[in-house]
Design a protein around this motif. Structure first.
Motif, mmCIF file in Angstrom:
data_model
loop_
_atom_site.group_PDB
_atom_site.id
_atom_site.type_symbol
_atom_site.label_atom_id
_atom_site.label_comp_id
_atom_site.label_asym_id
_atom_site.label_seq_id
_atom_site.Cartn_x
_atom_site.Cartn_y
_atom_site.Cartn_z
ATOM 1 N N UNK A 279 0.815 -1.213 0.000
ATOM 2 C CA UNK A 279 0.000 0.000 0.000
ATOM 3 C C UNK A 279 0.853 1.270 0.000
ATOM 4 N N UNK A 280 2.092 1.143 0.441
ATOM 5 C CA UNK A 280 2.963 2.324 0.471
ATOM 6 C C UNK A 280 3.266 2.829 -0.937
ATOM 7 N N UNK A 281 3.134 1.972 -1.951
ATOM 8 C CA UNK A 281 3.457 2.373 -3.319
ATOM 9 C C UNK A 281 2.356 3.195 -3.968
ATOM 10 N N UNK A 282 1.134 3.105 -3.478
ATOM 11 C CA UNK A 282 0.018 3.804 -4.111
ATOM 12 C C UNK A 282 -0.552 4.933 -3.259
ATOM 13 N N UNK A 283 -0.096 5.083 -2.048
ATOM 14 C CA UNK A 283 -0.649 6.115 -1.174
ATOM 15 C C UNK A 283 -0.126 7.499 -1.556
ATOM 16 N N UNK A 284 -0.921 8.506 -1.248
ATOM 17 C CA UNK A 284 -0.443 9.884 -1.338
ATOM 18 C C UNK A 284 0.297 10.247 -0.063
ATOM 19 N N UNK A 285 -0.273 9.870 1.060
ATOM 20 C CA UNK A 285 0.354 10.058 2.362
ATOM 21 C C UNK A 285 -0.326 9.119 3.341
ATOM 22 N N UNK A 286 0.307 8.907 4.462
ATOM 23 C CA UNK A 286 -0.307 8.076 5.492
ATOM 24 C C UNK A 286 -1.359 8.888 6.248
ATOM 25 N N UNK A 287 -2.292 8.167 6.851
ATOM 26 C CA UNK A 287 -3.366 8.788 7.638
ATOM 27 C C UNK A 287 -3.183 8.318 9.072
ATOM 28 N N UNK A 288 -2.588 9.152 9.884
ATOM 29 C CA UNK A 288 -2.172 8.719 11.223
ATOM 30 C C UNK A 288 -3.343 8.713 12.199
ATOM 31 N N UNK A 289 -3.910 9.859 12.455
ATOM 32 C CA UNK A 289 -4.995 9.974 13.427
ATOM 33 C C UNK A 289 -5.147 11.432 13.825
ATOM 34 N N UNK A 290 -6.237 11.741 14.524
ATOM 35 C CA UNK A 290 -6.514 13.123 14.914
ATOM 36 C C UNK A 290 -7.313 13.118 16.210
#
Length: 282
Positions: free
Chosen positions: A113-124
């Motif tokens: 999935x790291x190859x197609x992501x724009x950025x990671x979604x960590x949390x908020x």
């Protein structure tokens, strides 16, 4: 005895044959022949005469052409690929604080999935919030913004939280929630997460839960429930009662994206939120 010609004639007239010895040929001594040295003119004439062609030696029959396949590939030098960064071990993740955990998620290459992501979604949200909401996987809008539950599904979630006096914005811990997803990267074309992807990402979620130490967990959607409760039961069979995750009360409910497609189930989702709120009042 040598007879004269007259005597031979008389003897033949009398009917007598005259025998005459035949002289033997005398051997002739071979004469010595003197061979003269060739003159320059003779040599020049000899060279001008073309030599007789030598007898041609038998030539072997031409070989029949042999069908040939494709030329063998020339082996190319093989250079080992540089080793990729190994995913951090679960034990290492369990010791990370908030800044280190965020960096580990951003640098994670544990699955494709790291190859197609724009950025990671960590949390908020608040890092010590009383409520922790766990969703499934980021969608297109989440991938672009880097925040969970945005777009129409996020707007619906905000309305549900507001009805309980909760928010994801700045507020005291008892009023602010912390929101995270089971996956930190968006699956291509918003497909369902694969089991291996969920397993690789789970240590990050476990560490977030350990750092927040919420008083109640709200699991929204099938994949959040499967990850936290290890259950393949449908949401309809699991909602309406209180479960536990590492000693923390956990309530199961529908994902806001599902509620947008099935608005008739919004009343059930509201019941689930009221059940979670009642646990805090106790």
């Amino acid at each position: 005895m040598t007879w004269t010609d007259r005597q031979r004639t008389m003897l033949r007239a009398m009917g007598l044959n005259v025998w005459a010895p035949v002289a033997r040929p005398q051997p002739v001594e071979p004469a010595l022949v003197e061979v003269a040295e060739p003159t320059p003119l003779a040599l020049a004439e000899a060279e001008s005469v073309p030599a007789a062609p030598a007898a041609a030696s038998p030539q072997p029959a031409p070989a029949r052409p042999v069908p040939r396949g494709p030329a063998p590939a020339v082996p190319m030098a093989v250079h080992p690929a540089p080793p990729e960064a190994l995913p951090p071990l679960a034990d290492d993740i369990a010791a990370l604080d908030w800044p280190a955990l965020r960096e580990a998620v951003a640098a994670c290459r544990a699955c494709a999935l790291c190859d197609s992501r724009t950025q990671t979604v960590f949390g908020v949200g608040h890092p010590q919030a009383d409520w922790m909401i766990v969703g499934e996987a980021p969608g297109e809008q989440e991938d672009l913004k880097g925040e969970p539950f945005v777009g129409p599904a996020g707007q619906l979630l905000d309305q549900m939280l507001k009805a309980l006096g909760l928010t994801r914005s700045e507020a005291p811990p008892e009023q602010q929630v912390y929101i995270a997803n089971t996956l930190k990267c968006r699956p291509p074309r918003n497909r369902n997460p694969e089991p291996a992807e969920l397993a690789r990402c789970e240590p990050f979620l476990r560490r977030q839960l350990a750092l927040v130490q919420p008083k109640v967990i709200l699991a929204m959607g099938r994949f959040a429930v499967q990850t936290l409760l290890r259950s393949n039961d449908a949401i309809g069979r699991l909602r309406g009662r209180v479960h536990e995750y590492d000693g923390v009360p956990l309530v199961v409910t529908y994902h806001p994206a599902y509620l947008l497609r099935q608005p008739a189930d919004k009343a059930k989702a509201w019941e689930d939120l009221c059940l979670a709120a009642s646990l805090l009042q106790r």
